[in-house]
Write an enzyme that holds these catalytic residues in place. Structure first.
Site, short mmCIF file in Angstrom:
data_model
loop_
_atom_site.label_atom_id
_atom_site.label_comp_id
_atom_site.label_asym_id
_atom_site.label_seq_id
_atom_site.Cartn_x
_atom_site.Cartn_y
_atom_site.Cartn_z
N CYS A 173 -0.41 4.15 2.07
CA CYS A 173 -0.04 4.00 3.64
C CYS A 173 1.22 4.27 3.89
O CYS A 173 1.44 4.94 4.96
CB CYS A 173 -0.38 2.41 3.94
SG CYS A 173 -1.92 1.65 3.36
N ASP A 174 2.07 4.01 2.91
CA ASP A 174 3.63 3.79 3.57
C ASP A 174 4.70 4.44 2.67
O ASP A 174 6.05 4.49 3.01
CB ASP A 174 4.30 2.32 3.55
CG ASP A 174 3.61 1.51 4.33
OD1 ASP A 174 2.77 1.95 5.41
OD2 ASP A 174 3.36 0.23 3.99
N CYS A 178 0.65 -1.30 -0.16
CA CYS A 178 0.04 0.03 0.14
C CYS A 178 0.96 1.18 0.02
O CYS A 178 1.42 1.74 0.88
CB CYS A 178 -0.73 -0.11 1.12
SG CYS A 178 -1.82 1.48 1.37
#
Ligand code: NAP
Length: 341
Positions: free
Chosen positions: A143-144, A140
């Site tokens: 997300c990261d 993701c």
């Protein structure tokens, strides 16, 4: 082992936008839905940061906030939740009987079941992938990506998701290499063009990831061994982060021995409905849809599943069981007896 004597009108398995919308609609239809939501409820949106394309949020909304709101809205109308995993589902043995859903040793009975288990990120299945998960390997970018500011990263995959993730990642990383196993891309022309127009996105094709490696300390991803798909020449590519975007796996395993699925394991539904091949079992969201996979389309299909379940219950009234009929005469008499005093 505990078997609840109560017969549910509807059990919903899964808790993404499809599951929670199905819960909202069935709750408002007074069907008191029971949602088996899993431990990490909220589906893939729990792993997302800002959602800017869900109608009704002009400023955008954080994925986990949106899922909390969808859950609260379903709860407001009487939805009940079990924050645990459904471990087994068995279809009704014959018409008029209940479907059965297990959560560990606890068994629940329901006249209708809505399947909304969604899809998970597909894994490459190569050495180092699991071990370095959260320590360099991720599924993701939204997300990261911020963890890899000014560092080199790769994206594995050649579809629209890979391009979308690469474009997002390129805003943070120093260089992003898109590693794809073929020379041609499955991604749409427009997404590919957008990725190509970014100065720090490069394309490594046709390369297959053979292995992810940590550095000497064994703690963090440091390089991947890539193999040229035609010449078999090995490349040791240094990187701080590797993002895998090679599609999704629908979570249909729990029902695959009685619900029809396609060659990619997506649950098959009848025409534009959410009806599966099993009467009284419906399916919605990413579990049936590999094309659109949007929060809003999943929510829409959750609504359809709720309406399909409601119509099924209307058209197939419950047949009272012998146990349920036991003592009915006494109860009726008691109800009509003059009040004491
Ligand atoms: P996808 O279109 O199925 O693409 C998956 C990619 O991963 C393919 O390039 C495939 O390679 C590769 N792949 C699959 N298994 C692999 C493996 N084991 N090892 C290496 N590579 C592997 O999946 P997606 O990109 O997630 O897109 C799914 C759907 O969502 C599509 O319909 C897409 O258009 C849509 N979508 C749209 C947008 C947008 O328009 N903004 C954004 C994201 C997704 P091969 O090509 O060689 O099979």
């Amino acid at each position: 082992m505990k078997r609840t004597s109560e017969i549910e009108q509807v059990i919903i398995v899964g808790s993404g936008p499809a599951g929670f919308t199905a819960a909202l609609y069935t709750a408002r239809a007074n069907l008191q839905p029971l949602v088996i939501e899993g431990f990490l409820w909220g589906g893939l949106l729990q792993q997302t940061t800002e959602v800017e394309n869900y109608p009704g949020y002009p400023e955008g909304v954080m994925g986990p906030v949106m899922m909390q709101q969808l859950r609260d809205q379903a709860e407001r109308f009487g939805t009940r939740f079990i924050t645990d995993q459904a471990t087994r589902i068995e279809p009704a043995a014959m018409e008029g009987e209940c479907h059965r859903v297990w959560v560990g040793d606890d068994e629940y009975q329901a006249r209708t079941v809505i399947l909304a288990m969604g899809a998970e990120h597909r894994k490459l299945g190569v050495p180092g992938e699991e071990e370095l998960g959260g320590r360099g390997v991720s599924y993701c970018a939204t997300c990261d990506a911020a963890f890899y500011k000014d560092k080199p990263t790769i994206i594995v995959g050649g579809g629209d998701s890979a391009m979308e993730e690469a474009i997002f990642l390129a805003k943070f990383s120093s260089e992003v290499d898109v590693v794809h196993r073929r020379g041609e891309f499955r991604a749409s022309k427009i997404m590919l063009e957008r990725a190509r127009s970014m100065g720090n996105i490069n394309f490594l094709t046709p390369y297959v990831v053979e292995e992810f490696h940590a550095g000497e300390d064994g703690k963090k991803l440091e390089f991947a061994r890539l193999r040229h798909a035609e010449t078999n020449v090995i490349l040791e590519q240094p990187m701080a982060g590797a993002f895998i975007a090679v599609g999704h796996e629908p979570q249909s395993e729990i029902v695959s021995d009685f619900v029809e699925t396609d060659e990619n394991h997506y649950v098959k539904v009848e025409g534009r409905s959410t009806r599966t091949n099993v009467p009284g079992i419906f399916a919605a969201g990413d579990l049936v849809d590999h094309t659109y996979r949007q929060a809003v389309t999943a929510a829409g299909s959750g609504c359809q599943a709720a309406l399909d379940a409601e119509w099924f219950l209307r058209d197939n009234p419950a047949v009272p069981t012998p146990e349920a009929l036991e003592g009915v005469g006494d109860l009726a008499e008691a109800q009509w007896a003059p009040a004491a005093g």
